[in-house]
Scaffold this active site. Sequence first.
Site, PDB file in Angstrom:
ATOM      1  N   SER A  73       0.840  -1.190   0.068  1.00 18.16           N
ATOM      2  CA  SER A  73       0.077   0.128   0.170  1.00 18.16           C
ATOM      3  C   SER A  73       0.955   1.364   0.112  1.00 18.16           C
ATOM      4  O   SER A  73       1.910   1.256   0.472  1.00 18.16           O
ATOM      5  CB  SER A  73      -0.938   0.110   1.246  1.00 18.16           C
ATOM      6  OG  SER A  73      -1.857  -1.001   1.112  1.00 18.16           O
TER       7      SER A  73
HETATM    8  N1  SAH Z   1      -1.574  -4.739   3.814  1.00 21.36           N
HETATM    9  C1  SAH Z   1      -0.883  -4.767   2.747  1.00 21.36           C
HETATM   10  C2  SAH Z   1      -1.520  -4.542   1.634  1.00 21.36           C
HETATM   11  C3  SAH Z   1      -1.626  -5.547   0.864  1.00 21.36           C
HETATM   12  S1  SAH Z   1      -2.645  -5.681  -0.607  1.00 21.36           S
HETATM   13  C4  SAH Z   1       0.532  -3.678   2.913  1.00 21.36           C
HETATM   14  O1  SAH Z   1       1.058  -3.383   3.976  1.00 21.36           O
HETATM   15  O2  SAH Z   1       0.906  -3.421   1.960  1.00 21.36           O
HETATM   16  C5  SAH Z   1      -4.114  -6.715   0.028  1.00 21.36           C
HETATM   17  C6  SAH Z   1      -3.770  -7.943   0.193  1.00 21.36           C
HETATM   18  O3  SAH Z   1      -5.009  -8.511   0.657  1.00 21.36           O
HETATM   19  C7  SAH Z   1      -3.105  -8.895  -0.912  1.00 21.36           C
HETATM   20  O4  SAH Z   1      -1.941  -9.260  -0.391  1.00 21.36           O
HETATM   21  C8  SAH Z   1      -3.997  -9.903  -1.207  1.00 21.36           C
HETATM   22  O5  SAH Z   1      -3.961 -11.192  -1.375  1.00 21.36           O
HETATM   23  C9  SAH Z   1      -5.000  -9.878   0.288  1.00 21.36           C
HETATM   24  N2  SAH Z   1      -6.182 -10.505   0.377  1.00 21.36           N
HETATM   25  C10 SAH Z   1      -7.465 -10.240  -0.620  1.00 21.36           C
HETATM   26  N3  SAH Z   1      -8.371 -10.911  -0.179  1.00 21.36           N
HETATM   27  C11 SAH Z   1      -8.146 -11.561   0.881  1.00 21.36           C
HETATM   28  C12 SAH Z   1      -9.287 -12.096   1.773  1.00 21.36           C
HETATM   29  N4  SAH Z   1     -10.278 -12.221   1.302  1.00 21.36           N
HETATM   30  N5  SAH Z   1      -8.452 -12.450   3.073  1.00 21.36           N
HETATM   31  C13 SAH Z   1      -7.223 -12.247   3.225  1.00 21.36           C
HETATM   32  N6  SAH Z   1      -6.426 -11.524   2.408  1.00 21.36           N
HETATM   33  C14 SAH Z   1      -7.101 -11.221   1.420  1.00 21.36           C
END
Ligand code: SAH
Length: 228
Positions: A73
């Site tokens: 993010s």
């Molecule tokens: N928190 C992260 C952002 C990651 S992007 C950061 O610090 O940068 C969002 C993430 O959510 C991805 O890795 C994706 O695989 C995960 N994701 C999507 N749907 C999900 C679900 N239903 N349960 C758990 N994780 C999920």
Amino acid sequence: MDKDKLDKARLKLLDEIRAEARATKNFTGRAEYSDAVMQAMARVPRHEFVGPGNEASAYVNRPLPIGHGQTISQPYIVAVMTDLLDLQPGARVLEIGTGCGYQSAVLAEAGARVYTLETVRKLADSATARLKRLGYDTVQVRFGDGYEGWPEQAPFDAIIVTAAPETIPPALTRQLKPGGRIVIPVGPAYSTQFLKVGVKDSNGKMHYASTLPVAFVPMLGKHAGKVS
Ligand code: SAH
């Protein structure tokens, strides 16, 4: 890159986050974020989270690809979401969407005990290893679908969701304590979503406010696109 350059880049990023906080005050109601949040942003070595080859842009205020179609993010978004949680020291926080673990590390630096779920196994495994290597031992990562939350560790003081569902998963708000807060992007995949802040009152009723327009990756899983 040497340590000096990385430290300088991180300080510049903090200035950019402060400027963006002022510029978005009309959406968020906050012109600045708490010292605890800004110090957490200053401490987390984002260059350890971006993956090989991306180190030079680690402190640019942008999301970056981390493989598996996912992203790390944007730092400003991590800061504003963390601030909107209004964390107390020792708060139990559930995160949905570990990705590389950057937001989890920021939450840990802000004093939280973090329970984070990731649905892509390789990302869950590599985030677990990275957070351990960096000493973030107040973070627990689990592979699984965040739509159902983490009932064994509930209730939580705060919940942060970093992938966008079309509607708010009911299991998540059930797992919040009274007085607890959820920060979650809600809206259609690959379109404008809104960052919502929900507070649970002492009767268990949720009260929501909409803040910023945002662009998150969609929440994956069998329920995510369905109206509850
Ligand atoms: N928190 C992260 C952002 C990651 S992007 C950061 O610090 O940068 C969002 C993430 O959510 C991805 O890795 C994706 O695989 C995960 N994701 C999507 N749907 C999900 C679900 N239903 N349960 C758990 N994780 C999920």
